[in-house]
Design a protein around this motif. Structure first.
Motif, PDB file in Angstrom:
ATOM      1  N   GLU A 348       0.924  -1.083  -0.048  1.00 45.53           N
ATOM      2  CA  GLU A 348       0.038  -0.053   0.066  1.00 45.53           C
ATOM      3  C   GLU A 348       0.798   1.222   0.023  1.00 45.53           C
ATOM      4  O   GLU A 348       0.924   1.942   0.911  1.00 45.53           O
ATOM      5  CB  GLU A 348      -0.938  -0.119   1.220  1.00 45.53           C
ATOM      6  N   ALA A 351       0.171   5.050   0.998  1.00 44.00           N
ATOM      7  CA  ALA A 351      -1.087   5.308   2.053  1.00 44.00           C
ATOM      8  C   ALA A 351      -0.523   5.564   3.418  1.00 44.00           C
ATOM      9  O   ALA A 351       0.493   5.306   4.073  1.00 44.00           O
ATOM     10  CB  ALA A 351      -1.777   3.624   2.004  1.00 44.00           C
ATOM     11  N   PRO A 352      -1.638   6.454   4.220  1.00 38.92           N
ATOM     12  CA  PRO A 352      -2.739   6.732   3.788  1.00 38.92           C
ATOM     13  C   PRO A 352      -3.019   8.215   2.928  1.00 38.92           C
ATOM     14  O   PRO A 352      -4.142   8.950   3.166  1.00 38.92           O
ATOM     15  CB  PRO A 352      -3.468   6.712   5.191  1.00 38.92           C
ATOM     16  N   GLU A 354      -3.257  11.117   0.600  1.00 40.54           N
ATOM     17  CA  GLU A 354      -4.015  11.480  -0.600  1.00 40.54           C
ATOM     18  C   GLU A 354      -3.368  12.320  -1.455  1.00 40.54           C
ATOM     19  O   GLU A 354      -2.795  13.576  -1.068  1.00 40.54           O
ATOM     20  CB  GLU A 354      -5.430  12.534  -0.088  1.00 40.54           C
ATOM     21  N   ASP A 362      -6.522  11.151  -8.947  1.00 41.82           N
ATOM     22  CA  ASP A 362      -5.983  10.580  -7.597  1.00 41.82           C
ATOM     23  C   ASP A 362      -5.271   9.489  -7.632  1.00 41.82           C
ATOM     24  O   ASP A 362      -5.688   8.341  -8.500  1.00 41.82           O
ATOM     25  CB  ASP A 362      -7.504   9.963  -7.004  1.00 41.82           C
ATOM     26  N   ARG A 364      -4.437   7.032  -5.913  1.00 45.52           N
ATOM     27  CA  ARG A 364      -5.142   5.785  -5.152  1.00 45.52           C
ATOM     28  C   ARG A 364      -6.103   5.107  -6.688  1.00 45.52           C
ATOM     29  O   ARG A 364      -5.835   3.758  -6.847  1.00 45.52           O
ATOM     30  CB  ARG A 364      -5.945   5.900  -4.274  1.00 45.52           C
ATOM     31  N   GLU A 365      -6.687   5.642  -7.525  1.00 44.64           N
ATOM     32  CA  GLU A 365      -7.334   5.493  -8.491  1.00 44.64           C
ATOM     33  C   GLU A 365      -6.293   4.672  -9.868  1.00 44.64           C
ATOM     34  O   GLU A 365      -6.541   4.105 -10.220  1.00 44.64           O
ATOM     35  CB  GLU A 365      -8.232   6.286  -9.098  1.00 44.64           C
ATOM     36  N   THR A 366      -5.274   5.622  -9.709  1.00 44.92           N
ATOM     37  CA  THR A 366      -3.949   5.208 -10.822  1.00 44.92           C
ATOM     38  C   THR A 366      -3.660   3.786 -10.523  1.00 44.92           C
ATOM     39  O   THR A 366      -3.242   3.156 -11.488  1.00 44.92           O
ATOM     40  CB  THR A 366      -3.014   6.395 -10.868  1.00 44.92           C
ATOM     41  N   TRP A 367      -3.504   3.561  -9.110  1.00 41.64           N
ATOM     42  CA  TRP A 367      -2.832   2.435  -8.565  1.00 41.64           C
ATOM     43  C   TRP A 367      -3.988   1.381  -8.292  1.00 41.64           C
ATOM     44  O   TRP A 367      -3.522   0.406  -7.445  1.00 41.64           O
ATOM     45  CB  TRP A 367      -1.865   2.903  -7.226  1.00 41.64           C
ATOM     46  N   ALA A 368      -5.240   1.505  -8.629  1.00 42.81           N
ATOM     47  CA  ALA A 368      -6.174   0.607  -8.299  1.00 42.81           C
ATOM     48  C   ALA A 368      -5.942  -1.018  -8.420  1.00 42.81           C
ATOM     49  O   ALA A 368      -6.332  -1.898  -7.587  1.00 42.81           O
ATOM     50  CB  ALA A 368      -7.590   0.896  -8.944  1.00 42.81           C
ATOM     51  N   ALA A 371       0.549  -0.751  -7.422  1.00 43.53           N
ATOM     52  CA  ALA A 371       1.270   0.462  -7.774  1.00 43.53           C
ATOM     53  C   ALA A 371       2.261   0.184  -8.698  1.00 43.53           C
ATOM     54  O   ALA A 371       2.952  -1.020  -8.900  1.00 43.53           O
ATOM     55  CB  ALA A 371       2.097   0.523  -6.283  1.00 43.53           C
ATOM     56  N   THR A 456       0.189  -8.060  -4.301  1.00 46.24           N
ATOM     57  CA  THR A 456      -1.266  -7.778  -3.992  1.00 46.24           C
ATOM     58  C   THR A 456      -2.052  -8.837  -3.926  1.00 46.24           C
ATOM     59  O   THR A 456      -1.568  -9.997  -4.461  1.00 46.24           O
ATOM     60  CB  THR A 456      -1.719  -6.739  -5.302  1.00 46.24           C
TER      61      THR A 456
END
Length: 538
Positions: A348, A351-352, A354, A362, A364-368, A371, A456
């Protein structure tokens, strides 16, 4: 000196995290002449994992001469494999001597980053509500900074004490106590021998057995220090040898050569010699291929488990009882103290925090799906953001400091271009091509063969680098401007070609960025030239 735009303002660099990664990058930038560097650290002191992990027996599994900066050899290591306190002292001393320590603000927790497209700059937000403007942001949060404690039902009813190994509670006296250690990874194999002589009973809960090889440790004598101070080449030779050996060890994770077979034979012989009980020996045989999970080094793990007051339980913990733990097989295990050796949220990254890039995208969305970053450092759509110890830069063996030094030199070249007014955003096709190569090589590695903290839940290996340290150092030695879409932090359109490959570079004064050429990593892991003192391992 670094080149500056016409207004004379040096780039504002914010580094997040004051472990080896953040402090190493800061030292590199200071040596290059960049003075506007601020390091934000959420804790009250520097040190990262070596500040946090104070459990009994905490030590490094890379030889000390290699687990140290190439620019700061230490002739006074007390052991070949140094302990936590000695490594932390080294980190603090080198941070002070390099000037990096003076750039650190402790007690500052960063909660988010947002990129301003118009200004070509970042806003760094803290938990206290502070907003800090930066031209360059360097997250150096590490992969092993967020401990994971499993959510086990009944915790609130447990009458004893429970804590993670990375948050060791030194107020708890373990003498005469019944202690549970949950996990058999890198921390557990140090914790268990470190407390086994003090406790009344010790229960170790194992999910899967690790491969544990002998650790060729020894105490250094005063003669070592004298020789290393008087003849630095002797310590240099030790570093060269350690680098060569660990590179050979790294290679075993991507090819099934004779060395892997030899190491498996050494493990098997050690297990047979150190564990008397055949039933216990059988439970200590790993179910996975060698290297699929982290290979560990210890001389006293197996003997500790073979003690009469130690029990190895191979059934998962399912719940707390008021006076202990219950496992999946229905057994109840009375304990007074529970130590979680259950690892970290290694996959992760950032994280955390933003992190919002161009157009508010975002991270986080790019790395959905896991990473990824070009060279483990840069992500498309997040200009002038450079990660240290980012995705796919961890090692199965060898010293991570060699990887960090390579990243620091690459990052220094990037900041030299930013100093001339550039905004660097890695091209999506460049990042995608690199990621496809790395993931393709990882699929052929041993790490694809089992579930581990390297992967992951979807099976993507996001932590490890599939090659040798030498290869990574060579690939990061020169920042290629053609890999980037290069704009200007004031929004001035590109007007000058800064690469023979056609990438456009824009400066405030219209000239090509200038700066020091990068120092190349030699094959033994040292930096050549005046800045590289003879190298002296974690």
């Amino acid at each position: 000196m670094a080149s500056l735009p016409r207004d004379g303002r040096p780039p504002r660099v914010v580094v997040i995290g004051a472990g080896f990664g953040g402090l190493g990058v800061t030292a590199e930038l200071l040596r290059a002449g960049f003075s506007d560097v601020t390091v934000l650290e959420r804790a009250d002191a520097v040190g990262g994992v070596w500040r946090d992990n104070t459990y009994p027996g905490a030590a490094c599994d890379v030889p000390s001469p290699l687990y140290s900066w190439s620019w700061a050899p230490n002739p006074d290591w007390g052991r070949r494999y140094s302990g936590q306190a000695e490594i932390l002292a080294y980190l603090e001393r080198t941070a002070a001597e390099s000037g990096a320590l003076a750039r650190v603000r402790t007690g500052v927790e960063v909660t988010g980053l947002a990129y301003d497209d118009a200004a070509g700059a970042w806003t760094v937000r803290t938990a206290a509500g502070e907003e800090i403007a930066a031209d360059v942001v360097v997250p150096a949060l590490g992969q092993l900074s967020r401990p994971v404690e499993p959510a086990v039902p009944g915790h609130e009813d447990f009458a004893g004490r429970a804590f993670h190994s990375a948050r060791w509670d030194h107020t708890v006296d373990l003498r005469g106590k019944r202690v549970a250690v949950v996990g058999t990874g890198a921390s557990a194999i140090q914790v268990v021998p470190g407390i086994v002589d003090d406790v009344a009973a010790l229960t170790v809960f194992q999910r899967s057995a690790p491969y544990v090889l002998p650790k060729p440790d020894r105490a250094y004598t005063r003669i070592h220090g004298r020789v290393y101070r008087r003849f630095p080449a002797a310590q240099d030779a030790g570093r060269r040898l350690a680098f060569w050996i660990t590179e050979r060890f790294n290679a075993t994770f991507t090819n099934d050569g004779p060395l892997r077979k030899l190491l498996i034979g050494v493990w098997r012989l050690r297990l047979r010699r150190q564990v008397r009980d055949p039933g216990l020996r059988q439970r200590l045989v790993p179910p996975d291929p060698f290297g699929c999970k982290r290979v560990l080094f210890s001389n006293d793990w197996y003997p500790a488990l073979d003690r009469d007051h130690v029990d190895l339980v191979a059934s998962p913990v399912t719940s707390f009882e008021p006076d202990g733990l219950r496992t999946e097989d229905g057994r109840r295990h009375p304990v007074d103290v529970v130590v979680w050796c259950t690892g970290f949220a290694a996959t992760e990254f950032l994280a955390p925090l933003e992190v919002l890039g161009t157009g508010g995208r975002d991270l986080r969305e790019t790395w959905a799906d896991g990473a990824h970053a070009h060279l483990g450092i840069t992500v498309p759509g997040f200009p002038n953001l450079f990660l240290v110890y980012g995705p796919n830069t961890n090692l199965g063996g060898s010293s991570i400091l060699g990887m960090i030094e390579a990243q620091a030199r690459y990052l220094r070249q990037a900041v030299q271009r930013v100093a001339a007014g550039a905004v660097l955003d890695v091209r999506p096709e460049v990042a995608a091509r690199y990621d496809a190569e790395v993931q393709g090589r990882l699929r052929d590695s041993v790490w694809s063969g089992c579930a581990s903290w390297y992967r992951t839940d979807g099976g993507r290996v996001v932590t490890n680098w599939p090659g040798l340290v030498r290869e990574y150092a060579e690939r990061t030695a020169v920042l290629d401007p053609a890999d980037f879409r290069i704009g200007h932090r004031d929004g001035v359109p590109a007007a000058h070609t800064g690469s023979t490959r056609g990438s456009q570079v824009t400066h405030r004064d219209g000239s090509q960025p200038r700066g020091h050429e990068p120092a190349h990593e030699s094959r033994d892991g040292r930096r050549p030239g005046p800045a590289a003192r003879p190298p002296a391992s974690g």
